[in-house]
Design a protein around this motif. Structure first.
Motif, PDB file in Angstrom:
ATOM      1  N   TYR A  69       0.828  -1.211   0.000  1.00  0.00           N
ATOM      2  CA  TYR A  69       0.000   0.000   0.000  1.00  0.00           C
ATOM      3  C   TYR A  69       0.854   1.249   0.000  1.00  0.00           C
ATOM      4  O   TYR A  69       2.073   1.203   0.164  1.00  0.00           O
ATOM      5  CB  TYR A  69      -0.929   0.000   1.216  1.00  0.00           C
ATOM      6  N   ASP A  70       0.182   2.386  -0.147  1.00  0.00           N
ATOM      7  CA  ASP A  70       0.918   3.634  -0.303  1.00  0.00           C
ATOM      8  C   ASP A  70       0.293   4.766   0.515  1.00  0.00           C
ATOM      9  O   ASP A  70       0.038   5.850   0.005  1.00  0.00           O
ATOM     10  CB  ASP A  70       0.957   4.008  -1.799  1.00  0.00           C
ATOM     11  N   CYS A  71       0.066   4.509   1.812  1.00  0.00           N
ATOM     12  CA  CYS A  71      -0.565   5.517   2.670  1.00  0.00           C
ATOM     13  C   CYS A  71       0.384   6.706   2.845  1.00  0.00           C
ATOM     14  O   CYS A  71       1.546   6.535   3.223  1.00  0.00           O
ATOM     15  CB  CYS A  71      -0.896   4.915   4.024  1.00  0.00           C
ATOM     16  N   ASN A  76       6.566   3.588   5.670  1.00  0.00           N
ATOM     17  CA  ASN A  76       6.800   2.320   4.967  1.00  0.00           C
ATOM     18  C   ASN A  76       6.062   2.201   3.633  1.00  0.00           C
ATOM     19  O   ASN A  76       6.073   1.147   3.015  1.00  0.00           O
ATOM     20  CB  ASN A  76       6.390   1.143   5.864  1.00  0.00           C
TER      21      ASN A  76
HETATM   22  S1  SF4 Z   1       0.095   2.389   6.990  1.00  0.00           S
HETATM   23 FE1  SF4 Z   1       2.060   1.906   6.031  1.00  0.00          FE
HETATM   24  S2  SF4 Z   1       2.412  -0.229   6.494  1.00  0.00           S
HETATM   25 FE2  SF4 Z   1       0.248   0.166   6.913  1.00  0.00          FE
HETATM   26  S3  SF4 Z   1      -0.787  -0.330   4.992  1.00  0.00           S
HETATM   27 FE3  SF4 Z   1      -0.331   1.844   4.881  1.00  0.00          FE
HETATM   28  S4  SF4 Z   1       1.648   1.929   3.849  1.00  0.00           S
HETATM   29 FE4  SF4 Z   1       1.388  -0.163   4.544  1.00  0.00          FE
END
Ligand code: SF4
Lengths: 430, 257
Positions: A69-71, A76
């Motif tokens: 994912y790309d939050c 990360n």
């Molecule tokens: S918060 Fe960070 S580690 Fe969690 S899903 Fe989103 S990008 Fe991935």
């Protein structure tokens, strides 16, 4: 374990895990019934404190910092160019046991970036807990992150091994969550949260019927909200967290002052220091709701959406409601005594017990541990007002701020002492 | 004007209380035989510890206190504060003579003092649960040497016994020179004569450390460094929660190299 390898991975993954602020090991009294290693201590135990003053209770680690994912708010996120590492199930188990046997930690808090799929990730998280319980005969604390999108079966199994589960909401309104993390939504977060809530309730009911019934996350569930990455007001945040306590039976809602990890992302505010004072005020409000019996609406009204950063919310309430003071120390209800600035839970309990034996005067109060410099404007004892002048709220506020500033002159706002006047009563010894 | 002296143990102290009532001769002071000589010319009565007499007094105290506070006197005694004996003595006189429980009469200086002192002792005991660090030796023993401010190891030994039930461990009070040894079956009070550890830091001599011990300490230090958030640095808060006097026992606080 291959030594250098593990040390490298440990440093990368501790670095990546530090943004989750939850570390509590409380709420479990799991016994070491198998005569193996470990047990739960209901009040929790902090084993160390890092330079930022935060407690190290659990070995808090990510299984991996790879993520699909790309939050935007997360260090990360897949588009960040960073060192990545993944610990194996065995490595996490060995580290946990090695640290636990040395009394470095109270247990494990395992979270993870999402690799391949939520199920693939969750399955490995569950394996760690299962191995600890069954193969290592480990009865210490385990807190697992429930990965949104993982199957109900996996989340259920996690709850059977763990003491606590958590699903992080992170962003306090769905609108802003979708803006910063388009791949996420509230439905995906609330689904596992609801499942966990129900499973906890059911297991508690069954425990009442027969004691050997399997326990499900006996230390409950918690969540985290990031503060300051999005424009929500304190009032919105407090109402959300009090709603979560009520409807989801959460044990804790954690606030994490946003650390500008991805400065390049235009969707995020451009400041370079975490909003520590605000975070502290929110924790104080949370404390007031959980231990001081304040209602969310009492802490912030509709026309005042933000907490006063200059004074703590308990003093704020008292100044806004001067008509409820002064409180007669020798007569008032416990609830009212708790509301006096300068009187904490322990002192309030002592007052209520002690006044049954004799009338208390201000000397008694001082000895018992009340901060008289603060409390004197809000109490009477032995029929006498403790402070001789009538103070207008605004003037009193300025006076109290001036007094506390001169005391803390050299401290910058990063050097707040948490909860000075907010400590809950001492837990019983074991 | 009589002074009772005893052997410094809690049992001895309770025996003193018994004797003061038995002999109806109430003291101006009660002090440990081994402590400093405060009263050169006063009349002294030396009390020999007696388990049965002590037990009667203990039961009498238990009858008068609520469960919540039933260890109050013991905890306060463990503080080893100067003059604690007479404070407890005055408290007990009131406790035994009055009809209603006095343990919550915090307006009384002795009651408040004993309560606050016992809270300090409990807090120090809590700090043992927090800051004890075991080192693994070649013989398979997990060792920790530490110096609590008050004599609290007796309060925490069962915690470690429950928690580390499958581990052979020794928890040693460096200042008072005694400790608790658990051999996976029973708990025993011990005094070590030939010490293979520093009596200041509790560090086990390198040649008796288990292989792997150093590695785990290294991992722990590295973890400790990386879990910290630089932007939130707050050394004052750190010191407040983890007083400096414990740092020398904590691998994570020894200079990283
Ligand atoms: S918060 Fe960070 S580690 Fe969690 S899903 Fe989103 S990008 Fe991935």
């Amino acid at each position: 374990m291959k030594n250098e390898d593990v040390q490298f991975k440990l440093s990368v993954l501790a670095d990546a895990a530090k943004y989750d602020v939850s570390c509590a090991s409380s709420g479990s009294s799991r016994k070491n019934a198998t005569k193996g290693i470990g047990n739960g201590v209901a009040c929790g135990i902090c084993h160390s404190f890092t330079e930022d003053g935060r407690c190290v209770s659990l070995f808090k680690i990510l299984m991996t910092n790879h993520c699909i994912y790309d939050c935007a708010y997360c260090i990360n996120r897949r588009t960040n160019d960073r060192q990545r590492a993944t610990l194996t199930v065995e490595e996490i188990v060995d580290l946990t046991i090695g640290f636990y046997r040395r009394n470095y930690i109270e247990g494990l808090f395992l979270s993870s970036g999402v690799i391949k799929s939520p199920d693939f990730t969750m399955e490995r998280i569950v394996q760690v807990a299962k191995k600890l319980r069954l193969e290592e005969n480990y009865n210490g604390y385990i807190h697992l992150k429930a990965i949104p999108g993982a199957s109900q079966e996996l989340i259920h199994e996690a709850g059977l091994w763990a003491d606590r589960l958590s699903v992080n909401i992170e962003i306090p309104t769905e609108m802003h969550l979708k803006r910063l993390a388009p791949e996420k939504d509230y439905k995906g977060i609330l689904l596992p949260m609801n499942q966990i809530k129900n499973a906890i309730l059911i297991s508690k009911e069954e425990q009442k019927k027969y004691r050997k019934a399997p326990r499900f996350a006996p230390a409950g569930q918690s969540t985290q909200l990031i503060i300051g990455a999005t424009p929500e007001t304190d009032r919105q945040i407090i109402l959300l967290s009090s709603g979560l306590y009520k409807t989801q039976n959460l044990k804790r809602v954690y606030f994490s002052g946003y650390l500008p990890v991805n400065l390049y992302d235009q969707r995020l505010p451009a400041f370079n220091r975490p909003p520590l004072v605000r975070e502290n005020r929110l924790y104080q409000s949370d404390w007031l709701m959980r231990f001081y019996k304040y209602k969310a609406e009492e802490i912030l009204s509709e026309d005042q959406p933000f907490l006063d950063l200059d004074i703590d919310p308990k003093l704020g309430f008292a100044l806004r409601n001067m008509q409820q003071f002064p409180v007669d120390i020798n007569r008032a209800d416990y609830e009212m005594i708790l509301r006096v600035p300068g009187i904490g839970v322990q002192s309030a309990q002592k007052i209520v017990m002690a006044r049954r034996h004799r009338k208390l005067n201000s000397l008694h109060l001082q000895k018992i541990g009340i901060v008289m410099k603060r409390a004197k404007y809000f109490i009477t004892c032995n029929e006498l007002p403790a402070s001789t002048t009538d103070w207008a709220p605004e003037r009193l506020k300025r006076k109290l701020i001036a007094e506390s500033v001169s005391k803390n002159k050299k401290l910058s706002d990063t050097q707040l002492s948490f909860f000075t006047d907010y400590k809950p009563a001492l837990p019983p010894m074991h | 004007m009589i002074i009772y002296t005893y052997d410094g143990t809690f049992e001895g102290f309770l025996t003193c209380i018994f004797e003061t009532y038995n002999r109806k001769n109430f003291p101006v002071d009660i002090c440990s035989r081994t402590g400093e000589q405060k009263h050169l010319f006063a009349q002294k009565f030396d009390v020999q510890s007696d388990a049965a007499k002590a037990d009667r007094v203990w039961k009498g105290i238990q009858n008068k206190l609520t469960e919540r506070n039933n260890q109050l006197v013991f905890y306060a005694f463990l503080s080893e504060e100067n003059g604690i004996e007479m404070k407890i003595y005055r408290f007990l006189r009131r406790l035994f003579s009055e009809h209603f429980s006095i343990e919550t009469d915090f307006g009384d200086a002795d009651v408040l003092y004993l309560t606050q002192t016992s809270q300090k002792v409990k807090k120090e005991a809590m700090r043992m649960l927090q800051f004890v660090r075991f080192q693994h030796t070649k013989e398979g023993l997990w060792f920790c040497g530490i110096e609590p401010r008050y004599d609290v190891l007796p309060l925490v030994s069962t915690h470690f016994q429950k928690r580390f039930a499958d581990q052979k461990w020794l928890l040693y009070d460096l200042k008072r020179n005694y400790g608790f040894l658990f051999d996976k079956v029973k708990l025993e009070e011990v005094v070590i004569s030939s010490k293979e550890f520093s009596t200041i830091t509790g560090q086990v001599n390198e040649n008796v450390l288990q292989e792997g011990e150093e590695f785990y300490q290294k991992l722990w230090k590295s973890y400790f460094k990386h879990i910290n958030i630089q932007e939130r640095k707050n050394l004052k808060l750190q010191r407040q929660h983890m007083p400096r006097r414990f740092w020398k026992y904590l691998p994570e606080m020894l200079i990283l190299n």
